[in-house]
Design a protein around this motif. Structure first.
Motif, PDB file in Angstrom:
ATOM      1  N   ASN A 187       0.865  -1.176   0.000  1.00  0.00           N
ATOM      2  CA  ASN A 187       0.000   0.000   0.000  1.00  0.00           C
ATOM      3  C   ASN A 187       0.898   1.222   0.000  1.00  0.00           C
ATOM      4  O   ASN A 187       2.108   1.118  -0.191  1.00  0.00           O
ATOM      5  N   ARG A 188       0.322   2.353   0.276  1.00  0.00           N
ATOM      6  CA  ARG A 188       1.088   3.582   0.138  1.00  0.00           C
ATOM      7  C   ARG A 188       1.843   3.970   1.397  1.00  0.00           C
ATOM      8  O   ARG A 188       2.436   5.040   1.445  1.00  0.00           O
ATOM      9  N   ARG A 189       1.873   3.125   2.415  1.00  0.00           N
ATOM     10  CA  ARG A 189       2.496   3.559   3.655  1.00  0.00           C
ATOM     11  C   ARG A 189       4.004   3.772   3.524  1.00  0.00           C
ATOM     12  O   ARG A 189       4.611   4.445   4.350  1.00  0.00           O
ATOM     13  N   TRP A 190       4.622   3.145   2.497  1.00  0.00           N
ATOM     14  CA  TRP A 190       6.057   3.337   2.295  1.00  0.00           C
ATOM     15  C   TRP A 190       6.370   4.543   1.413  1.00  0.00           C
ATOM     16  O   TRP A 190       7.530   4.916   1.281  1.00  0.00           O
ATOM     17  N   LEU A 191       5.336   5.106   0.797  1.00  0.00           N
ATOM     18  CA  LEU A 191       5.607   6.175  -0.167  1.00  0.00           C
ATOM     19  C   LEU A 191       6.228   7.406   0.486  1.00  0.00           C
ATOM     20  O   LEU A 191       7.302   7.869   0.072  1.00  0.00           O
ATOM     21  N   VAL A 192       5.556   7.948   1.486  1.00  0.00           N
ATOM     22  CA  VAL A 192       6.059   9.174   2.109  1.00  0.00           C
ATOM     23  C   VAL A 192       7.414   8.943   2.784  1.00  0.00           C
ATOM     24  O   VAL A 192       8.360   9.714   2.551  1.00  0.00           O
ATOM     25  N   PRO A 193       7.552   7.881   3.618  1.00  0.00           N
ATOM     26  CA  PRO A 193       8.877   7.655   4.209  1.00  0.00           C
ATOM     27  C   PRO A 193       9.961   7.393   3.165  1.00  0.00           C
ATOM     28  O   PRO A 193      11.100   7.847   3.309  1.00  0.00           O
ATOM     29  N   GLY A 194       9.597   6.657   2.089  1.00  0.00           N
ATOM     30  CA  GLY A 194      10.589   6.358   1.056  1.00  0.00           C
ATOM     31  C   GLY A 194      11.047   7.599   0.324  1.00  0.00           C
ATOM     32  O   GLY A 194      12.252   7.816   0.118  1.00  0.00           O
ATOM     33  N   VAL A 195      10.086   8.434  -0.077  1.00  0.00           N
ATOM     34  CA  VAL A 195      10.431   9.676  -0.786  1.00  0.00           C
ATOM     35  C   VAL A 195      11.193  10.624   0.137  1.00  0.00           C
ATOM     36  O   VAL A 195      12.193  11.235  -0.262  1.00  0.00           O
ATOM     37  N   ALA A 196      10.727  10.738   1.396  1.00  0.00           N
ATOM     38  CA  ALA A 196      11.404  11.621   2.344  1.00  0.00           C
ATOM     39  C   ALA A 196      12.826  11.134   2.622  1.00  0.00           C
ATOM     40  O   ALA A 196      13.768  11.935   2.676  1.00  0.00           O
TER      41      ALA A 196
END
Length: 708
Positions: A187-196
């Motif tokens: 799901n998208r839970r890794w998106l923000v931490p990954g991009v950050a």
């Protein structure tokens, strides 16, 4: 795609679409379009009037943040809508949006370069056109930025494509990264931490690399990724960034100020990107985030106005056209300019032409290519059209390169004309020769391979001693023939010593010397606290200079040569030991002990006075633009030949075995310094003497060395 991956993507689609964090569909935003207008105007004004907007280059960083935001918003909506990213469709859309205008400008620029630019600039234009078409121009410029000789090259007509190269490299890997993060977490839970996390890593790299090697870091994609990631972060957290009205108004005002202030406050000496890029990029992010709230803001009457939106609409094409027009214009206007410089009136005409071409390109090329039905329907046709366009541009660049070689061969033959003439080159400055027109047109005004000041004699070989960045800095030239050398002589310094090689070779060959050459570009040969060539240098460059000179000094002392000939660009190689003393006094303290150590063993030291300035007082193209009347390029002597620290130290030295060799009178008369003397162009580039001219100084140099 496997069943497991399909399930994960489907879950991501569900969660992204249902989550409260879903980025709102931005539609068309006038504030973002206004940011484009601000960004492109900052860059254009910085290029046209660099003294008026010294930090206008930050406009590129504004573009990077916008791109990160828009592309991530688009990809997020696609994943939420379809559960996947159609990579072929995504890249085809990018091709239709960007390549038609980019390739058109490249093709027109190559044609105009062949018609207007002097042939020595064709080969760099050809190579950079190739790099720009395939979007690796930034890496080519990064490589050139650490090459001191390349640093003296004239600006390329397509070098502004470096930022487009960085952007396209981002577009290439960003969709893959986002899809990978979605599949990794289901799901998208890794998106923000990954991009950050990626953004933080890139920012740290940018800060460290900029502190070490600012010139190279400027063009490095990895040092810019965090700027795109910052825009992406705003897109991914959009629902949480909808601010109350007052807070949004304050944020937008603060953001605009953070863009405008560095545009005026930064300059070419600012170590960039690094931490300094935080101000304009965070400012851009604030403006974008403040606009997530529906409704108008305090700046809307201006930012949404038709003139501002028009500039935003044409910003891409305006960026493409303005730079080649600026570089090519002096060669089109020629003698209409004052010493080769574009006046404000001419710059305003060029600006108007840039806007006109940008509008036509937007309407006739950008918009039509982006929406052309056949290309929109068929992704494969889009890619095939791209390949065809690239081939056309590359063939044009190849033809330009082939023509360069033909012109270089012809120029080498022309240089031989006039040799032996009593009025050829520096001999024209000798009054007793009675030369009727000592400052008339040059036989060969273009500087090609035959004029290269660094060209070695056949008797010279490179050595592995004291290599720097895996490049040889020491050459040995045995001019003794079949016998023993009459004496050992060292030529030392930076490229301003190297420019004296040609006449030194002539004397060495006649006198049968063993000549040793130690050259490291951009480095003063003295025990000083060097801070940089023309501007602040990074720690790596400073350490490189310090270590090299520290190793070379004892080696020369132990060699006990008969003579040391030296020169370096002390006027622009700045030193600062914190004492507040003048450059001359700091150089005196850093060089006289070395001279004493050498002369104590019987060595004679000859310091070559630096020739008069060229690019610091006139356009480097002045002679080319005034071929029939190069006297137009003459500059008052006191302005062209200000005091230089190294020469002042040598002139006032109490050491009887240290002498200053000052040949200024063969570059200038009592009033003026010239760009052409004795039908020979004096300068090779902005900082160095044409080897053909320096060869004509051989009798004067020989007399100076033998009479001391």
């Amino acid at each position: 795609m496997s069943t497991t991956v399909q399930a994960r993507v489907a879950q991501a689609r569900k969660l992204w679409g249902a989550s409260s964090r879903t980025p709102a569909s931005p539609g068309f935003r006038t504030d973002v379009q206004a940011l484009r207008a601000i960004a492109v105007l900052a860059v254009v004004v910085n290029h046209f009037w660099p003294a008026a907007l010294t930090g206008g280059y930050i406009g590129v960083d504004v573009f990077f943040v916008i791109s990160g935001y828009l592309i991530t918003s688009h990809l997020g909506r696609e994943i939420a809508r379809t559960g996947k990213v159609r990579f072929g469709t995504f890249y085809a859309r990018r091709i239709r949006r960007l390549l038609p205008a980019a390739l058109l400008v490249l093709a027109v620029t190559v044609l105009l370069a062949g018609a207007l630019l002097p042939y020595p600039r064709w080969t760099a234009t050809a190579w950079e056109t190739f790099a720009s078409a395939f979007y690796w121009e930034n890496w080519l410029l990064a490589a050139k930025s650490v090459n001191y000789s390349a640093a003296n090259e004239a600006a390329s007509v397509v070098q502004h494509y470096w930022s487009l190269s960085v952007e396209e490299q981002f577009y290439l890997f960003w969709p893959l990264l986002l899809v990978g993060l979605v599949m990794l977490g289901g799901n998208r839970r890794w998106l923000v931490p990954g991009v950050a996390g990626l953004g933080v890593i890139s920012l740290v790299f940018s800060v460290v690399y900029t502190s070490m090697s600012p010139n190279e870091a400027y063009f490095n994609t990895l040092a810019r990724v965090w700027e795109f990631a910052l825009g992406a972060f705003v897109a991914l957290t959009a629902s949480k960034l909808v601010l109350p009205r007052v807070a949004a108004e304050v944020a937008s005002g603060l953001g605009l100020a953070m863009i405008i202030v560095p545009a005026f406050a930064y300059d070419h000496t600012s170590p960039f990107p690094g931490s300094l890029a935080l101000m304009p990029t965070v400012g851009t992010a604030l403006v974008i985030a403040s606009g997530l709230r529906p409704g108008t803001q305090w700046h809307t009457p201006v930012t949404a106005s038709r003139p501002v939106q028009f500039v935003g609409d044409i910003s891409y094409s305006l960026y493409l056209w303005h730079w080649p027009l600026l570089i090519l214009a002096p060669f089109a206007l020629g003698g209409a300019l004052d010493k080769g410089e574009l006046t404000t009136a001419w710059l305003l005409w060029l600006l108007a032409l840039s806007f006109a071409l940008a509008w036509l390109t937007k309407v006739l090329v950008e918009d039509r290519a982006r929406t052309f039905p056949a290309l929109v329907r068929d992704t494969r046709l889009t890619f095939a059209t791209m390949i065809a366009g690239l081939l056309v541009v590359e063939v044009m660049a190849g033809v330009l390169q082939a023509n360069y070689h033909q012109q270089a061969a012809a120029a080498e033959r022309n240089v031989q004309t006039g040799k032996g003439d009593a009025c050829h080159g520096a001999a024209a400055m000798i009054a007793s020769n009675g030369c009727p027109d000592p400052f008339g047109p040059a036989r060969v005004p273009e500087m090609g391979p035959v004029n290269e000041y660094w060209r070695l004699a056949p008797e010279c070989v490179e050595t592995d001693y004291f290599k720097v960045d895996d490049k040889s800095t020491v050459k040995v030239c045995d001019f003794s023939g079949d016998g023993e050398p009459t004496q050992t002589v060292w030529l030392l310094g930076d490229s301003h010593a190297e420019q004296w090689q040609t006449p030194v070779f002539e004397v060495a060959r006649k006198e049968r010397w063993l000549l040793k050459i130690g050259i490291l570009g951009g480095c003063p040969f003295a025990d000083v606290q060097f801070t940089g060539y023309r501007s602040a240098a990074g720690p790596r460059d400073i350490l490189r200079c310090r270590d090299w000179t520290a190793q070379m000094f004892p080696a020369i002392t132990n060699d006990k040569p008969s003579m040391v000939l030296m020169s370096f660009f002390s006027r622009q190689e700045f030193v600062d030991d914190g004492s507040g003393r003048s450059q001359t006094e700091q150089y005196r303290e850093g060089i006289e002990p070395w001279w004493s150590a050498w002369t104590a063993t019987g060595t004679r030291v000859f310091v070559f006075a630096d020739p008069p300035y060229n690019r610091d007082v006139r356009s480097t193209s002045c002679v080319l633009l005034n071929r029939s009347n190069p006297k137009t390029c003459a500059i008052p002597r006191e302005r062209a030949q200000p005091p230089e620290p190294l020469g002042e130290v040598a002139k006032s030295s109490s050491n009887p075995r240290v002498s200053l060799v000052d040949l200024t009178d063969y570059f200038c008369d009592q009033r003026l310094c010239y760009g052409v003397i004795g039908n020979v162009a004096v300068y090779y580039d902005g900082d160095h003497v044409n080897s053909e001219y320096s060869r004509t100084l051989t009798p004067m140099l020989e007399k100076a060395l033998s009479s001391r």
